[in-house]
Scaffold this motif. Sequence first.
Motif, PDB file in Angstrom:
ATOM      1  N   MET A  11     -43.259  33.658  34.395  1.00  0.00           N
ATOM      2  CA  MET A  11     -43.018  35.121  34.200  1.00  0.00           C
ATOM      3  C   MET A  11     -42.000  35.520  35.274  1.00  0.00           C
ATOM      4  O   MET A  11     -40.985  36.384  34.992  1.00  0.00           O
ATOM      5  CB  MET A  11     -44.237  35.878  34.436  1.00  0.00           C
ATOM      6  CG  MET A  11     -43.893  37.399  34.239  1.00  0.00           C
ATOM      7  SD  MET A  11     -43.459  38.106  32.703  1.00  0.00           S
ATOM      8  CE  MET A  11     -44.919  37.890  31.780  1.00  0.00           C
ATOM      9  N   GLY A  12     -41.903  35.011  36.476  1.00  0.00           N
ATOM     10  CA  GLY A  12     -40.940  35.241  37.558  1.00  0.00           C
ATOM     11  C   GLY A  12     -39.476  34.842  37.014  1.00  0.00           C
ATOM     12  O   GLY A  12     -38.616  35.436  37.062  1.00  0.00           O
ATOM     13  N   LEU A  13     -39.371  33.435  36.484  1.00  0.00           N
ATOM     14  CA  LEU A  13     -38.144  33.221  36.135  1.00  0.00           C
ATOM     15  C   LEU A  13     -37.417  33.726  34.749  1.00  0.00           C
ATOM     16  O   LEU A  13     -36.424  33.957  34.783  1.00  0.00           O
ATOM     17  CB  LEU A  13     -38.270  31.586  35.615  1.00  0.00           C
ATOM     18  CG  LEU A  13     -38.428  30.505  36.683  1.00  0.00           C
ATOM     19  CD1 LEU A  13     -38.675  29.374  36.050  1.00  0.00           C
ATOM     20  CD2 LEU A  13     -37.523  30.473  37.774  1.00  0.00           C
ATOM     21  N   LEU A  14     -38.456  34.035  33.980  1.00  0.00           N
ATOM     22  CA  LEU A  14     -37.967  35.106  32.854  1.00  0.00           C
ATOM     23  C   LEU A  14     -37.472  36.494  33.313  1.00  0.00           C
ATOM     24  O   LEU A  14     -36.661  37.036  32.586  1.00  0.00           O
ATOM     25  CB  LEU A  14     -39.197  35.468  31.892  1.00  0.00           C
ATOM     26  CG  LEU A  14     -39.570  33.820  30.980  1.00  0.00           C
ATOM     27  CD1 LEU A  14     -40.865  34.315  30.453  1.00  0.00           C
ATOM     28  CD2 LEU A  14     -38.601  33.587  29.982  1.00  0.00           C
ATOM     29  N   ALA A  15     -38.133  36.963  34.162  1.00  0.00           N
ATOM     30  CA  ALA A  15     -37.659  38.303  34.729  1.00  0.00           C
ATOM     31  C   ALA A  15     -36.401  38.012  35.446  1.00  0.00           C
ATOM     32  O   ALA A  15     -35.507  39.100  35.242  1.00  0.00           O
ATOM     33  CB  ALA A  15     -38.859  38.998  35.590  1.00  0.00           C
ATOM     34  N   VAL A  16     -36.169  37.173  36.208  1.00  0.00           N
ATOM     35  CA  VAL A  16     -34.787  36.921  37.079  1.00  0.00           C
ATOM     36  C   VAL A  16     -33.721  36.639  35.925  1.00  0.00           C
ATOM     37  O   VAL A  16     -32.834  37.070  35.872  1.00  0.00           O
ATOM     38  CB  VAL A  16     -35.048  35.878  37.789  1.00  0.00           C
ATOM     39  CG1 VAL A  16     -33.598  35.229  38.426  1.00  0.00           C
ATOM     40  CG2 VAL A  16     -35.747  36.189  39.052  1.00  0.00           C
ATOM     41  N   GLN A  17     -34.177  36.051  34.993  1.00  0.00           N
ATOM     42  CA  GLN A  17     -33.108  35.559  33.762  1.00  0.00           C
ATOM     43  C   GLN A  17     -32.666  36.832  33.147  1.00  0.00           C
ATOM     44  O   GLN A  17     -31.803  37.005  32.728  1.00  0.00           O
ATOM     45  CB  GLN A  17     -33.660  34.590  32.742  1.00  0.00           C
ATOM     46  CG  GLN A  17     -32.730  34.182  32.016  1.00  0.00           C
ATOM     47  CD  GLN A  17     -33.497  33.553  30.554  1.00  0.00           C
ATOM     48  OE1 GLN A  17     -34.439  33.892  30.240  1.00  0.00           O
ATOM     49  NE2 GLN A  17     -32.499  32.403  30.314  1.00  0.00           N
ATOM     50  N   GLY A  18     -33.900  37.632  32.797  1.00  0.00           N
ATOM     51  CA  GLY A  18     -33.242  38.984  32.058  1.00  0.00           C
ATOM     52  C   GLY A  18     -32.407  39.858  32.906  1.00  0.00           C
ATOM     53  O   GLY A  18     -31.552  40.407  32.295  1.00  0.00           O
ATOM     54  N   VAL A  19     -32.482  39.813  34.160  1.00  0.00           N
ATOM     55  CA  VAL A  19     -31.970  40.811  34.820  1.00  0.00           C
ATOM     56  C   VAL A  19     -30.415  40.083  35.026  1.00  0.00           C
ATOM     57  O   VAL A  19     -29.350  40.679  34.790  1.00  0.00           O
ATOM     58  CB  VAL A  19     -32.233  40.840  36.355  1.00  0.00           C
ATOM     59  CG1 VAL A  19     -31.402  41.670  37.009  1.00  0.00           C
ATOM     60  CG2 VAL A  19     -33.785  42.089  36.044  1.00  0.00           C
ATOM     61  N   LEU A  20     -30.562  38.837  35.174  1.00  0.00           N
ATOM     62  CA  LEU A  20     -29.125  38.418  35.508  1.00  0.00           C
ATOM     63  C   LEU A  20     -28.146  38.340  34.169  1.00  0.00           C
ATOM     64  O   LEU A  20     -27.362  38.299  34.270  1.00  0.00           O
ATOM     65  CB  LEU A  20     -29.364  36.719  35.890  1.00  0.00           C
ATOM     66  CG  LEU A  20     -29.978  36.645  37.132  1.00  0.00           C
ATOM     67  CD1 LEU A  20     -29.805  34.934  37.382  1.00  0.00           C
ATOM     68  CD2 LEU A  20     -28.999  37.079  38.092  1.00  0.00           C
ATOM     69  N   GLY A  21     -29.079  38.202  32.930  1.00  0.00           N
ATOM     70  CA  GLY A  21     -28.241  38.056  31.710  1.00  0.00           C
ATOM     71  C   GLY A  21     -27.762  39.603  31.535  1.00  0.00           C
ATOM     72  O   GLY A  21     -26.578  39.540  30.909  1.00  0.00           O
ATOM     73  N   ALA A  22     -28.431  40.617  31.778  1.00  0.00           N
ATOM     74  CA  ALA A  22     -27.570  42.070  31.876  1.00  0.00           C
ATOM     75  C   ALA A  22     -26.654  42.174  32.403  1.00  0.00           C
ATOM     76  O   ALA A  22     -25.547  42.474  32.185  1.00  0.00           O
ATOM     77  CB  ALA A  22     -28.734  43.026  32.008  1.00  0.00           C
TER      78      ALA A  22
END
Length: 291
Positions: free
Chosen positions: A212-223
């Motif tokens: 979940m932590g990796l997915l959250a970081v990835q989402g913010v970085l993606g935006a």
Amino acid sequence: MTRTGNSAGGAALAVGFAAMGAALSAVDAAIVRALDGGVHPLTITFSRAVFGALAVAPVALLRTDLMKTAYPLRQHILRAGLKLVALACFFAAFARGPLTDVTAIAFTSPIFVVIGAALMLGERLGPLKLLALAVGFVGTMLVVSPAGAGVTLAMGFALTGAVVQAVIQLMLKSMSSGDRTITLVLWNLFLTVPMALVLALPFLSWPSGWQMGLLAVQGVLGALCMGLMTHAFSLADASIVAPVDFLRLPLVAALGWLLFGEIANPATWVGGALICAAALIASRASRRARD
């Protein structure tokens, strides 16, 4: 009025934004590999859209005028749907194939832009563009040869993602002249969430805390990456911005080696270099055609 991207200052800003976007893209690929197949690519796509939308939601709430667009809703829906397909393909490729090889294949996208511009927009294929296509084809064959990654499902996903990404770039090329960068980013993220949810529902499962932590970081970085690259292309010509994105290849290779012990084959480096050269030739040819 002279466009900002035509000035030296605008070009420098575009290069800086593109470099940051390339670095974030490299981290994005490493995060997908770190998930180690424990999360389905469509679930990753959905979570990326959700966390990305949450990251920009305060901006949309505070500045509702940013959602005003010059284009019909169906055009934004089409672009968001294509982006969803491209992301799912690339995530599947990064989860299954060598990071450097997948990244090299992803760089064929500008070559497909040349083909798409000829087929869809009627642009002429001059000698430089034909040379770009030939060099890019040779480079791609090297990467997918037995000396490189070989013909695998991961390479197939990467190539499909590159083709779809080329269509998106052709759309973005026209839409960035009518809408602001943040407007394009907001519409893309907010429309992707429900579309990604529908596709991901059969594969959804509750991730672990680490995932979940990796997915959250990835989402913010993606935006952030989407905003940086979209704004870079609005500030300067693609011939200036596109070469900077090639930083991703050595960055991804370095992360693959440091984090996962991956060492790219010589054929991948040679093929990747040829693909990057082809993309540069294609960009130069497009710029000459406009001058």
